[in-house]
Design an enzyme around this catalytic site. Structure first.
Site, mmCIF file in Angstrom:
data_model
loop_
_atom_site.group_PDB
_atom_site.id
_atom_site.type_symbol
_atom_site.label_atom_id
_atom_site.label_comp_id
_atom_site.label_asym_id
_atom_site.label_seq_id
_atom_site.Cartn_x
_atom_site.Cartn_y
_atom_site.Cartn_z
ATOM 1 N N HIS A 58 0.800 -1.112 -0.069
ATOM 2 C CA HIS A 58 -0.074 -0.020 -0.042
ATOM 3 C C HIS A 58 1.035 1.157 0.004
ATOM 4 O O HIS A 58 2.110 1.099 -0.004
ATOM 5 C CB HIS A 58 -1.061 0.041 1.190
ATOM 6 C CG HIS A 58 -0.459 0.153 2.701
ATOM 7 N ND1 HIS A 58 0.389 -0.931 3.043
ATOM 8 C CD2 HIS A 58 -0.453 0.813 3.586
ATOM 9 C CE1 HIS A 58 0.641 -0.703 4.347
ATOM 10 N NE2 HIS A 58 0.012 0.585 4.601
ATOM 11 N N HIS A 60 1.379 4.076 2.040
ATOM 12 C CA HIS A 60 1.948 4.894 3.206
ATOM 13 C C HIS A 60 3.454 4.902 3.170
ATOM 14 O O HIS A 60 3.963 3.809 2.812
ATOM 15 C CB HIS A 60 1.393 4.085 4.564
ATOM 16 C CG HIS A 60 -0.063 4.251 4.718
ATOM 17 N ND1 HIS A 60 -0.707 3.524 5.715
ATOM 18 C CD2 HIS A 60 -1.054 5.106 4.343
ATOM 19 C CE1 HIS A 60 -2.134 3.963 5.757
ATOM 20 N NE2 HIS A 60 -2.138 4.791 4.892
ATOM 21 N N ASP A 62 5.737 4.644 5.163
ATOM 22 C CA ASP A 62 6.497 3.768 5.814
ATOM 23 C C ASP A 62 6.407 2.345 5.165
ATOM 24 O O ASP A 62 6.923 1.293 5.851
ATOM 25 C CB ASP A 62 6.133 3.435 7.388
ATOM 26 C CG ASP A 62 4.770 3.097 7.684
ATOM 27 O OD1 ASP A 62 3.791 3.335 6.736
ATOM 28 O OD2 ASP A 62 4.522 2.220 8.448
ATOM 29 N N HIS A 63 6.069 2.432 3.920
ATOM 30 C CA HIS A 63 5.759 0.953 3.185
ATOM 31 C C HIS A 63 6.168 1.329 1.839
ATOM 32 O O HIS A 63 6.779 0.461 1.133
ATOM 33 C CB HIS A 63 4.354 0.402 2.961
ATOM 34 C CG HIS A 63 3.865 0.078 4.223
ATOM 35 N ND1 HIS A 63 3.962 -1.528 4.676
ATOM 36 C CD2 HIS A 63 3.391 0.517 5.508
ATOM 37 C CE1 HIS A 63 3.359 -1.427 5.800
ATOM 38 N NE2 HIS A 63 3.258 -0.296 6.527
ATOM 39 N N HIS A 116 -7.563 -0.931 5.662
ATOM 40 C CA HIS A 116 -6.411 0.124 6.271
ATOM 41 C C HIS A 116 -6.256 1.135 5.214
ATOM 42 O O HIS A 116 -6.526 2.479 5.607
ATOM 43 C CB HIS A 116 -5.227 -0.887 6.470
ATOM 44 C CG HIS A 116 -3.960 0.017 6.856
ATOM 45 N ND1 HIS A 116 -4.075 0.605 8.058
ATOM 46 C CD2 HIS A 116 -3.071 0.452 6.173
ATOM 47 C CE1 HIS A 116 -2.924 1.266 8.376
ATOM 48 N NE2 HIS A 116 -2.102 0.977 7.248
ATOM 49 N N ASP A 135 -0.338 -4.172 6.444
ATOM 50 C CA ASP A 135 -0.994 -3.799 7.527
ATOM 51 C C ASP A 135 -2.469 -4.166 7.560
ATOM 52 O O ASP A 135 -3.084 -3.524 8.391
ATOM 53 C CB ASP A 135 -1.082 -2.064 7.594
ATOM 54 C CG ASP A 135 0.435 -1.562 7.947
ATOM 55 O OD1 ASP A 135 1.546 -2.448 8.220
ATOM 56 O OD2 ASP A 135 0.661 -0.373 8.084
ATOM 57 N N HIS A 173 4.539 -4.705 11.176
ATOM 58 C CA HIS A 173 5.168 -4.021 12.215
ATOM 59 C C HIS A 173 5.042 -5.210 13.357
ATOM 60 O O HIS A 173 4.270 -5.964 13.588
ATOM 61 C CB HIS A 173 3.771 -3.045 12.597
ATOM 62 C CG HIS A 173 3.976 -2.016 11.552
ATOM 63 N ND1 HIS A 173 4.439 -0.767 11.901
ATOM 64 C CD2 HIS A 173 3.048 -1.944 10.559
ATOM 65 C CE1 HIS A 173 4.107 0.231 10.933
ATOM 66 N NE2 HIS A 173 3.319 -0.431 9.877
#
Length: 255
Positions: A58, A60, A62-63, A116, A135, A173
């Protein structure tokens, strides 16, 4: 001859995991998500591997935040969700439900898992009995509903729950200990959950990762997969399954 894959997992940022996946037959290497380009470069250097692909679950940061730096360095092919392609830096190939992604001789099926985020996808390598779930699901948890509805997320979790129970789930995570505390608050009578929470506490005290998990473990102890039964046990009869999930998620958000 199925030579299979090697998976290298390493911590990134505050609580993310990075994953490098190497197809043994061809030497093709994918980073699943790019939380931290420098950490990924370090892991590649340690293994002596060359990056050929990035698989994004996805959009985001942090991805997908390391996409461009890694592409510039390696010229790797970036494969990501069609539903959020405009937000995936450097994307080369857009994939959605049912698409096949080849990493050398290893093959992943793409599963759409909105909730998400609206375009979130999962990569299921059936031949290696593992799935990279981003996530969508965590050990004893699930992702927050930033963009999707409870009905969407419940449908997405149900798709994951239908995979073979021995499937290893690589979630992005290290949230397991906090997730266990919440799970005990709604499902404390569950002996499997109590055993697992104690094991996780011991693992974390030794600094060990609790990822990957297995679908079997999640079916026994993840309150989001168990939401309909938990809701009934909490005296919330008459809810549709997705409404039961919504209630448990609401409680987690306020926990």
């Amino acid at each position: 001859l199925q030579m299979g894959m090697i998976i290298r997992q390493f911590p990134c940022l505050k609580d993310n995991y990075g994953f490098l996946v190497r197809d043994e037959a061809s030497g093709a290497v994918a980073a699943v998500d790019t939380p931290d380009a420098l950490a990924i470069e370090r892991a590649l250097a340690e293994q002596g591997w060359r990056l050929t692909h990035i698989l994004n679950t996805h959009w985001h940061p942090d991805h997908a935040g390391g996409n461009l730096a890694l592409k510039e360095r390696w010229g790797c092919r970036i494969i990501g969700p069609a539903g959020e392609a405009a937000r995936i830096p450097g994307i080369d190939e857009e994939v959605s439900e049912g698409a096949r992604v080849q990493l050398g001789d290893s093959s992943a099926r793409v599963i759409d898992t909105p909730g998400h985020t609206l375009g979130h996808i999962v990569f299921h390598f059936a031949g290696d009995a593992c799935a990279f779930v981003g996530d969508t699901i965590f050990a004893m948890g699930c992702g927050r509903l930033f963009e999707g509805t409870p009905a969407q997320m419940w449908a997405s979790l149900s798709k994951i729950a239908a995979l073979p129970p021995e499937t290893r789930l690589y979630c992005a995570h290290e949230y397991t200990q906090a997730n266990a505390r919440f799970a005990l608050s709604v499902d404390g009578g569950n002996a499997a959950l109590r055993r697992r929470a104690a094991a996780v506490k011991a693992m974390r005290s030794r600094g060990e990762p609790t990822v990957p998990t297995t679908l079997m473990e999640e079916l026994e102890s993840n309150p989001f997969l168990r939401a309909p039964g938990i809701a009934r046990a909490l005296g919330l009869g008459g809810l549709a399954d997705f409404e039961a999930f919504a209630e448990i998620r609401k409680r987690k958000d306020a926990f």
